[in-house]
Motif scaffolding. Structure first.
Motif, mmCIF file in Angstrom:
data_model
loop_
_atom_site.group_PDB
_atom_site.id
_atom_site.type_symbol
_atom_site.label_atom_id
_atom_site.label_comp_id
_atom_site.label_asym_id
_atom_site.label_seq_id
_atom_site.Cartn_x
_atom_site.Cartn_y
_atom_site.Cartn_z
ATOM 1 N N ILE A 73 24.831 56.507 -101.597
ATOM 2 C CA ILE A 73 23.957 55.214 -101.399
ATOM 3 C C ILE A 73 24.131 54.811 -99.753
ATOM 4 N N LYS A 74 23.293 54.595 -98.808
ATOM 5 C CA LYS A 74 23.438 54.251 -97.648
ATOM 6 C C LYS A 74 22.512 52.824 -97.716
ATOM 7 N N MET A 75 23.474 51.910 -96.813
ATOM 8 C CA MET A 75 22.928 50.724 -96.596
ATOM 9 C C MET A 75 22.082 50.862 -95.371
ATOM 10 N N LEU A 76 20.782 50.636 -95.144
ATOM 11 C CA LEU A 76 19.944 50.659 -94.038
ATOM 12 C C LEU A 76 20.098 49.427 -93.153
ATOM 13 N N TYR A 77 19.877 48.405 -93.848
ATOM 14 C CA TYR A 77 19.972 47.094 -92.980
ATOM 15 C C TYR A 77 20.028 45.980 -93.981
ATOM 16 N N SER A 78 20.223 44.717 -93.077
ATOM 17 C CA SER A 78 19.989 43.491 -94.280
ATOM 18 C C SER A 78 18.929 42.705 -93.287
ATOM 19 N N LEU A 79 18.429 41.814 -93.928
ATOM 20 C CA LEU A 79 17.324 41.268 -93.610
ATOM 21 C C LEU A 79 17.343 39.875 -93.826
ATOM 22 N N ILE A 80 17.531 38.803 -93.067
ATOM 23 C CA ILE A 80 17.502 37.364 -93.364
ATOM 24 C C ILE A 80 15.887 36.867 -93.258
ATOM 25 N N SER A 81 15.433 36.567 -94.527
ATOM 26 C CA SER A 81 13.913 36.574 -94.420
ATOM 27 C C SER A 81 13.342 35.205 -94.705
ATOM 28 N N ASN A 82 13.968 34.239 -95.262
ATOM 29 C CA ASN A 82 13.683 32.927 -95.769
ATOM 30 C C ASN A 82 14.702 31.801 -95.773
ATOM 31 N N ILE A 83 14.442 30.471 -95.945
ATOM 32 C CA ILE A 83 15.334 29.496 -95.873
ATOM 33 C C ILE A 83 14.738 28.547 -96.963
ATOM 34 N N SER A 84 15.853 28.172 -97.968
ATOM 35 C CA SER A 84 15.203 27.457 -98.875
ATOM 36 C C SER A 84 16.286 26.316 -99.086
ATOM 37 N N ASN A 85 15.957 24.748 -99.118
ATOM 38 C CA ASN A 85 17.063 23.938 -99.321
ATOM 39 C C ASN A 85 18.245 24.206 -98.252
ATOM 40 N N GLY A 86 17.959 24.575 -97.207
ATOM 41 C CA GLY A 86 19.017 24.826 -96.302
ATOM 42 C C GLY A 86 19.812 26.059 -96.508
ATOM 43 N N VAL A 87 19.545 26.848 -97.261
ATOM 44 C CA VAL A 87 20.063 28.169 -97.665
ATOM 45 C C VAL A 87 19.324 29.327 -97.055
ATOM 46 N N TYR A 88 19.927 30.233 -96.489
ATOM 47 C CA TYR A 88 19.148 31.349 -95.972
ATOM 48 C C TYR A 88 19.269 32.265 -97.365
ATOM 49 N N CYS A 89 18.004 32.918 -97.138
ATOM 50 C CA CYS A 89 17.717 34.080 -98.298
ATOM 51 C C CYS A 89 17.763 35.464 -97.581
ATOM 52 N N SER A 90 18.183 36.389 -98.224
ATOM 53 C CA SER A 90 18.560 37.727 -97.420
ATOM 54 C C SER A 90 18.071 39.007 -98.725
ATOM 55 N N GLN A 91 18.091 39.904 -98.165
ATOM 56 C CA GLN A 91 17.908 41.170 -98.756
ATOM 57 C C GLN A 91 18.632 42.211 -98.081
ATOM 58 N N ILE A 92 19.086 43.211 -99.083
ATOM 59 C CA ILE A 92 19.749 44.161 -98.508
ATOM 60 C C ILE A 92 18.807 45.585 -98.823
ATOM 61 N N TYR A 122 18.979 41.799 -89.427
ATOM 62 C CA TYR A 122 17.872 41.499 -88.904
ATOM 63 C C TYR A 122 17.535 40.075 -89.448
ATOM 64 N N ILE A 123 16.584 39.507 -88.730
ATOM 65 C CA ILE A 123 15.855 38.168 -88.949
ATOM 66 C C ILE A 123 14.380 38.238 -88.744
ATOM 67 N N THR A 124 13.461 37.669 -89.367
ATOM 68 C CA THR A 124 12.186 37.550 -88.972
ATOM 69 C C THR A 124 12.025 36.867 -87.906
ATOM 70 N N ASP A 125 11.039 37.258 -87.174
ATOM 71 C CA ASP A 125 10.940 36.347 -85.689
ATOM 72 C C ASP A 125 10.638 35.011 -85.939
ATOM 73 N N ASP A 126 9.666 34.762 -87.060
ATOM 74 C CA ASP A 126 9.417 33.366 -87.073
ATOM 75 C C ASP A 126 10.558 32.435 -87.606
ATOM 76 N N LEU A 127 11.268 33.061 -88.406
ATOM 77 C CA LEU A 127 12.141 32.495 -89.126
ATOM 78 C C LEU A 127 13.404 32.095 -87.823
ATOM 79 N N LEU A 128 13.602 33.113 -86.941
ATOM 80 C CA LEU A 128 14.668 32.804 -85.921
ATOM 81 C C LEU A 128 13.910 31.767 -84.965
#
Length: 185
Positions: A73-92, A122-128
């Motif tokens: 299993i190879k990790m490709l990247y992590s993505l910070i995609s959202n924020i909810s109640n002050g907590v960042y949400c991510s996917q691997i 990574y992070i989405t441009d609009d979230l950044l």
């Protein structure tokens, strides 16, 4: 969706609370930065990579990285995609046998694994854009109100009302109302 690569720049500890740590990240080819609050164990998991310290036994993120490697299993990247109640949400995002899959993850875990595997963060441009911190005078930084938890937001609202700073109080109340509306959906 436009993704912007982030690099970890530092881990800071609040001077009045050794248990509260801040992870500083900035865009690889730019000036925007974000800050993530995290606890002691999350900070240790990330610090173990950016400030290597030997451990007699594998730490959980090291074990998971080894496990993934053994099973191809190879990790490709992590993505910070959202924020909810002050907590960042991510996917691997990972790949195994030519199939790409995504897993929901705590942002600190996604970052700790990405650092261990050399995968980009990574992070989405609009979230950044929404969450980037700005420099203030005397080395202080300003964090967007969307980046704080509900309890901190309520404390800031109470302080703004007490200080009769009604312009700030309105902004804080609008953020709280927005969160309540989002939670009901």
């Amino acid at each position: 969706m436009i993704m912007i690569e982030l690099v970890v720049t530092d881990i800071l500890t609040r001077s009045n609370d050794h248990r509260a740590h801040m992870l500083m990240l900035r865009e690889r080819d730019g000036l925007r930065r974000i800050v993530l609050a995290m606890g002691l164990y999350e900070a240790q998991a990330i610090a173990a990579v950016i400030r290597p310290t030997p451990h007699p036994r594998p730490m959980p993120h090291d074990l998971l990285t080894s496990f993934a490697s053994v099973f191809g299993i190879k990790m490709l990247y992590s993505l910070i995609s959202n924020i909810s109640n002050g907590v960042y949400c991510s996917q691997i995002f990972f790949e195994q046998n030519g199939s790409v899959k995504a897993l929901d993850a705590r942002t600190t875990d996604a970052i700790a694994l990405a650092l261990r595997t050399g995968a980009p963060i990574y992070i989405t441009d609009d979230l950044l854009d929404r969450m980037c911190i700005t420099d203030q005078k005397n080395g202080a930084i300003s964090i967007p109100i969307t980046a704080v938890d509900d309890k901190t937001l309520q404390m800031a609202l109470d302080a703004a009302v007490k200080e009769e700073n009604y312009e700030l109080a309105i902004k804080l109340k609008e953020e709280m109302d927005s969160r309540q509306k989002h939670d009901k959906q």
